[in-house]
Design a protein around this motif. Structure first.
Motif, mmCIF file in Angstrom:
data_model
loop_
_atom_site.group_PDB
_atom_site.id
_atom_site.type_symbol
_atom_site.label_atom_id
_atom_site.label_comp_id
_atom_site.label_asym_id
_atom_site.label_seq_id
_atom_site.Cartn_x
_atom_site.Cartn_y
_atom_site.Cartn_z
ATOM 1 N N ILE A 69 0.873 -1.169 0.000
ATOM 2 C CA ILE A 69 0.000 0.000 0.000
ATOM 3 C C ILE A 69 0.909 1.217 0.000
ATOM 4 O O ILE A 69 1.704 1.401 0.920
ATOM 5 C CB ILE A 69 -0.922 0.026 1.232
ATOM 6 C CG1 ILE A 69 -1.803 -1.224 1.267
ATOM 7 C CG2 ILE A 69 -1.780 1.278 1.236
ATOM 8 C CD1 ILE A 69 -2.643 -1.335 2.517
ATOM 9 N N ARG A 126 -5.364 0.024 -8.324
ATOM 10 C CA ARG A 126 -4.833 -1.316 -8.068
ATOM 11 C C ARG A 126 -4.028 -1.779 -9.274
ATOM 12 O O ARG A 126 -4.443 -1.586 -10.417
ATOM 13 C CB ARG A 126 -5.971 -2.300 -7.791
ATOM 14 C CG ARG A 126 -6.737 -2.010 -6.505
ATOM 15 C CD ARG A 126 -7.790 -3.069 -6.256
ATOM 16 N NE ARG A 126 -8.554 -2.807 -5.054
ATOM 17 C CZ ARG A 126 -8.197 -3.205 -3.837
ATOM 18 N NH1 ARG A 126 -7.083 -3.902 -3.680
ATOM 19 N NH2 ARG A 126 -8.944 -2.921 -2.791
ATOM 20 N N THR A 127 -2.901 -2.403 -9.012
ATOM 21 C CA THR A 127 -2.059 -2.882 -10.103
ATOM 22 C C THR A 127 -1.367 -4.167 -9.676
ATOM 23 O O THR A 127 -1.350 -4.517 -8.491
ATOM 24 C CB THR A 127 -1.022 -1.816 -10.510
ATOM 25 O OG1 THR A 127 -0.324 -2.247 -11.682
ATOM 26 C CG2 THR A 127 -0.008 -1.586 -9.395
ATOM 27 N N ALA A 128 -0.810 -4.873 -10.628
ATOM 28 C CA ALA A 128 -0.127 -6.139 -10.355
ATOM 29 C C ALA A 128 1.084 -6.250 -11.266
ATOM 30 O O ALA A 128 1.221 -5.513 -12.246
ATOM 31 C CB ALA A 128 -1.073 -7.322 -10.573
ATOM 32 N N GLY A 154 -0.354 -8.149 -5.374
ATOM 33 C CA GLY A 154 -0.975 -6.962 -5.940
ATOM 34 C C GLY A 154 -0.625 -5.725 -5.125
ATOM 35 O O GLY A 154 -0.332 -5.806 -3.933
ATOM 36 N N ARG A 156 -1.686 -1.567 -4.170
ATOM 37 C CA ARG A 156 -2.729 -0.545 -4.177
ATOM 38 C C ARG A 156 -2.071 0.810 -3.993
ATOM 39 O O ARG A 156 -1.312 1.014 -3.041
ATOM 40 C CB ARG A 156 -3.755 -0.794 -3.076
ATOM 41 C CG ARG A 156 -4.942 0.161 -3.156
ATOM 42 C CD ARG A 156 -6.048 -0.232 -2.207
ATOM 43 N NE ARG A 156 -7.194 0.639 -2.354
ATOM 44 C CZ ARG A 156 -8.309 0.533 -1.641
ATOM 45 N NH1 ARG A 156 -8.417 -0.425 -0.733
ATOM 46 N NH2 ARG A 156 -9.311 1.361 -1.830
#
Length: 218
Positions: A69, A126-128, A154, A156
């Motif tokens: 985060i 959100r990304t991965a 993942g 955020r």
């Protein structure tokens, strides 16, 4: 697509030369030699394809990120460990694929080793990760495979608006997009923390506590 190494390219060139010579001088021996070289290359290609499939099946990737985060533009440290078993005669390396909205230069990772690099996420949400790229070669062929299912963990990312923060954090530097936590508080001091609720001002999020517990606190 598999690529020929210099050795395989030389063998292929020799086979073509012998085939052309066989046509010109009508030599059965040249035809036999050219055919033998072509069959040899086809056999090596089949063997490489089989070994590469076994290599990909043995691949294990362990990726950790110190902050899942974070704020837009902030840095996160990534560590990637790769375990795989290359067959005899084959060399293999892996390169991590960071999120598409990040800036990073991940290094190549040898089997059984751990590599570390830093990335910055430049877009909120959100990304991965994009998976990994497995590269392998032997004496005759090489191949790169993008394996996308290695995408965890993942991330955020919260947006940061400098104009709304009341000033940049002391010593943080504008390039880090770090906002002074005290400037985002309405009161003169912090009395305690609670879980973030829908409708709360994102500027009140305590990023250090949130990153530690992987849940938002204000």
């Amino acid at each position: 697509m598999m690529r020929l190494t210099r050795t395989a390219g030389g063998v292929a060139a020799l086979a073509l030369t012998l085939a052309a010579l066989a046509i010109i001088i009508e030599s059965p021996a040249a035809i036999l030699a050219a055919g033998s070289l072509a069959i040899f290359l086809l056999w090596r290609a089949g063997r490489f394809s089989r070994d590469f499939r076994n290599l990909a099946a043995s691949l294990r990737v362990n990726r950790t990120v110190d902050r899942m985060i974070l704020r837009q533009g902030a840095a996160a440290n990534v560590r990637v460990r790769v375990d795989l078993t290359p067959p005899p005669g084959m060399e293999a390396r892996v390169r991590d694929v960071p999120p598409a909205v990040s800036i990073a230069s991940p290094p190549l990772v040898e089997p059984g080793e751990t590599a570390a690099y830093t990335l910055r996420i430049v877009a909120p949400g959100r990304t991965a990760f994009g998976g990994i790229i497995l590269s392998a070669c032997d004496a005759f062929f090489s191949y790169d495979l993008h394996i996308r299912h290695f995408e965890k963990p993942g991330l955020r990312v919260f947006p940061v608006r400098a104009a709304e923060s009341g000033g940049w954090g002391k010593g943080s530097g504008m390039q880090d997009f770090e906002v002074d936590r005290r400037a985002a508080l309405d009161g003169p001091s912090v009395r305690g923390f609670r879980l973030y609720r829908e409708g709360d001002d994102p500027r009140l999020i305590d990023w250090k506590i949130s990153a530690k517990h992987n849940v938002f606190y204000t």
